[in-house]
Write an enzyme that holds these catalytic residues in place. Structure first.
Site, PDB file in Angstrom:
ATOM      1  N   GLY A   1      -2.268   5.009 -18.693  1.00  0.00           N
ATOM      2  CA  GLY A   1      -2.363   4.686 -17.474  1.00  0.00           C
ATOM      3  C   GLY A   1      -3.037   2.981 -17.426  1.00  0.00           C
TER       4      GLY A   1
ATOM      5  N   GLY B   1      -1.573   0.295 -18.037  1.00  0.00           N
ATOM      6  CA  GLY B   1      -1.410  -0.436 -17.631  1.00  0.00           C
ATOM      7  C   GLY B   1       0.030  -1.362 -18.269  1.00  0.00           C
ATOM      8  CE  LYS B   2       2.007   2.896 -21.890  1.00  0.00           C
ATOM      9  NZ  LYS B   2       0.502   3.346 -22.194  1.00  0.00           N
ATOM     10  CB  SER B   3       5.222  -0.802 -15.914  1.00  0.00           C
ATOM     11  OG  SER B   3       4.542   1.007 -15.994  1.00  0.00           O
TER      12      SER B   3
ATOM     13  CD  GLN C   1      -1.658  -5.358 -17.679  1.00  0.00           C
ATOM     14  OE1 GLN C   1      -3.083  -5.894 -17.224  1.00  0.00           O
ATOM     15  NE2 GLN C   1      -1.562  -4.026 -17.098  1.00  0.00           N
TER      16      GLN C   1
HETATM   17  N1  LIG Z   1      -4.075  -5.870 -14.270  1.00  0.00           N
HETATM   18  C1  LIG Z   1      -3.726  -4.964 -13.461  1.00  0.00           C
HETATM   19  N2  LIG Z   1      -5.426  -5.198 -12.438  1.00  0.00           N
HETATM   20  C2  LIG Z   1      -5.160  -3.529 -12.379  1.00  0.00           C
HETATM   21  N3  LIG Z   1      -4.572  -2.212 -12.451  1.00  0.00           N
HETATM   22  C3  LIG Z   1      -3.519  -2.282 -13.014  1.00  0.00           C
HETATM   23  C4  LIG Z   1      -3.320  -3.837 -14.332  1.00  0.00           C
HETATM   24  N4  LIG Z   1      -2.132  -2.980 -14.580  1.00  0.00           N
HETATM   25  C5  LIG Z   1      -1.748  -2.416 -14.228  1.00  0.00           C
HETATM   26  N5  LIG Z   1      -2.548  -1.721 -13.165  1.00  0.00           N
HETATM   27  C6  LIG Z   1      -2.532  -0.066 -12.705  1.00  0.00           C
HETATM   28  O1  LIG Z   1      -2.635   0.799 -13.621  1.00  0.00           O
HETATM   29  C7  LIG Z   1      -1.637   2.216 -13.259  1.00  0.00           C
HETATM   30  C8  LIG Z   1      -1.165   2.744 -14.458  1.00  0.00           C
HETATM   31  O2  LIG Z   1      -0.246   1.493 -14.855  1.00  0.00           O
HETATM   32  P1  LIG Z   1       1.834   1.837 -15.867  1.00  0.00           P
HETATM   33  O3  LIG Z   1       1.439   3.042 -14.651  1.00  0.00           O
HETATM   34  O4  LIG Z   1       2.027   1.059 -15.948  1.00  0.00           O
HETATM   35  O5  LIG Z   1       0.777   2.775 -17.539  1.00  0.00           O
HETATM   36  P2  LIG Z   1       0.838   2.937 -18.303  1.00  0.00           P
HETATM   37  O6  LIG Z   1       0.636   2.619 -19.741  1.00  0.00           O
HETATM   38  O7  LIG Z   1       2.635   3.047 -18.741  1.00  0.00           O
HETATM   39  O8  LIG Z   1       0.847   4.807 -18.502  1.00  0.00           O
HETATM   40  P3  LIG Z   1       1.692   5.413 -19.081  1.00  0.00           P
HETATM   41  O9  LIG Z   1       1.419   5.897 -20.635  1.00  0.00           O
HETATM   42  O10 LIG Z   1       1.316   6.903 -18.096  1.00  0.00           O
HETATM   43  O11 LIG Z   1       2.575   5.751 -18.799  1.00  0.00           O
HETATM   44  C9  LIG Z   1      -0.551   1.249 -12.769  1.00  0.00           C
HETATM   45  O12 LIG Z   1      -1.596   2.030 -10.925  1.00  0.00           O
HETATM   46  C10 LIG Z   1      -1.258   0.220 -12.070  1.00  0.00           C
HETATM   47  O13 LIG Z   1      -0.647  -0.347 -11.018  1.00  0.00           O
HETATM   48 MG   LIG Z   2       4.010   4.405 -18.529  1.00  0.00          MG
END
Ligand SMILES: Nc1ncnc2c1ncn2[C@@H]1O[C@H](COP(=O)(O)OP(=O)(O)OP(=O)(O)O)[C@@H](O)[C@H]1O
Ligand SMILES: [Mg+2]
Length: 362
Positions: free
Chosen positions: A127, A129-131, A107
């Protein structure tokens, strides 16, 4: 007929015995040949496989050079730093705005790359944490980030979370009211605006000339901080989720070359990524791929008969594992002698939860 052996001590050898002997030796030779043929066939298959792998690699290399090349995880180390001009802000935003303790793997590296104004593709499991990798830079940058998102439901989920965190974000889609569209357009150009993220579907970008002209003005005024393309594999027909309107997104990089682009996906192969890079008109980019290894998951492939299935299933579902998912390939099972009655029983079991287990038939 008998062949006389003139040597006195030896008994006469019959012709048929000699022929038998020759037959045995031919059989032995044939056996040796069969083994050799088998070995040669094995070697042939080995070479055919090697040829296929080499051809694929050569194609990949030529795709790489066509797409302008990309840096991969090797360069991640050089981005894992906290001494960039923006690092203090980034750490403060993580803890105060997003209320998170620390970054997950890749990240920080991704955030540093996009904060440095470079284009990047991030492949990270669902999941992972890409967002955060574009939401946090949006908070730490002047102006707004344009986020392309394929589904309104996904946008709404994110908007709800951002609202809870007190981050100003909005979306434009087919059902947006005229007043709302007008408000967003005005915010895009207002240098005192707090609006940090604007979510849009690719369809809306492709169709709205008005929006593109506002975006052009915002870009000229230095207010378009970056462009995030979520689910970036949707660009490529090689991907499993191709969306025709993603094809028109190349206009963004052509029209706004200085706005850094960040593409995010959980499911792209390198071939799909290269394709997406070309479609989005990204000349050169860094690609980071997070590990898909889940150390808390245990996988095992079992080949079992029906009786064993009943027995093992009971054992597995009550095993020491916290949760168990059993994937059973029905066709293969039927080929292995499972009967229609067994099939019925499988149907009854399908998607059933028992103890810690869930059974899925594929
Ligand atoms: N550094 C971090 N520490 C703890 N929790 C985190 C961290 N970064 C992200 N998260 C949590 O992880 C969860 C998933 O994040 P996110 O929705 O961004 O996943 P994603 O990679 O976009 O998944 P998808 O492929 O399903 O879209 C969210 O609840 C977010 O708050
Ligand atoms: Mg996502």
């Amino acid at each position: 007929m008998e062949v006389r052996d003139n040597r006195p001590d030896y008994p006469p050898i019959s012709l048929s015995a000699m022929l038998e002997e020759e037959l045995v030796s031919i059989d032995e030779e044939l056996q040796v040949l069969e083994i050799q043929i088998e070995e040669l066939l094995e070697r042939q298959q080995e070479l055919i496989n090697k040829k296929t792998v080499l051809k694929r690699k050569i194609k990949q290399f030529s795709d790489d050079s066509e797409a302008g090349g990309s840096q991969t995880n090797d360069s991640a180390k050089s981005w894992d730093k906290q001494d960039f001009p923006w690092s203090e802000n980034v750490t403060a935003a993580l803890q105060k705005t997003f209320r998170l303790q620390k970054f997950r793997s890749l990240q920080l590296e991704t955030i540093n790359v996009t904060m440095a104004g470079k284009d990047i593709f991030l492949v990270m499991p669902t999941g992972g944490g890409k967002s955060l990798c574009y939401q946090l830079p949006a908070v730490c940058s002047d102006g707004f980030t344009l986020v392309i998102c394929p589904l309104i439901s996904l946008m709404e989920d994110q908007l709800m979370v951002l609202q809870q965190l007190g981050i100003s974000a909005s979306s434009l889609n087919a059902s947006s009211s005229k007043e709302h569209v007008k408000w967003v357009h005005a915010e895009m150009l207002d240098k005192n605006s707090n609006l940090k993220l604007i979510y849009m579907t690719p369809e809306k970008i492709a169709k709205s000339k008005m929006f593109m002209s506002k975006l052009e003005k915002a870009y000229q005024a230095g207010r378009l901080a970056r462009i995030a393309v979520d689910e970036v594999h949707c660009c490529s027909q090689w991907g499993h989720d191709f969306r025709p309107d993603y094809k028109s997104l190349g206009i963004l990089k052509r029209q706004f070359p200085k706005a850094p682009l960040i593409g995010l996906t959980a499911t792209a192969t390198s071939h799909v990524l290269k394709d997406a890079q070309k479609i989005l008109c990204v000349q050169k980019c860094i690609t980071f791929t997070a590990s898909f290894n889940r150390p808390n998951l245990f996988y095992e492939a079992l080949c079992i008969g029906f009786k064993a299935y009943c027995h093992d299933f009971h054992e597995l579902s009550n095993s020491h594992f916290q949760k168990t998912v059993l994937y059973i390939t029905v066709l293969t099972s039927l080929q292995r002698g499972w009967t229609v009655e067994h099939g019925k029983r499988l149907g009854e079991d399908s998607n059933r939860n028992e103890g810690n287990a869930k059974i899925c038939y594929t």
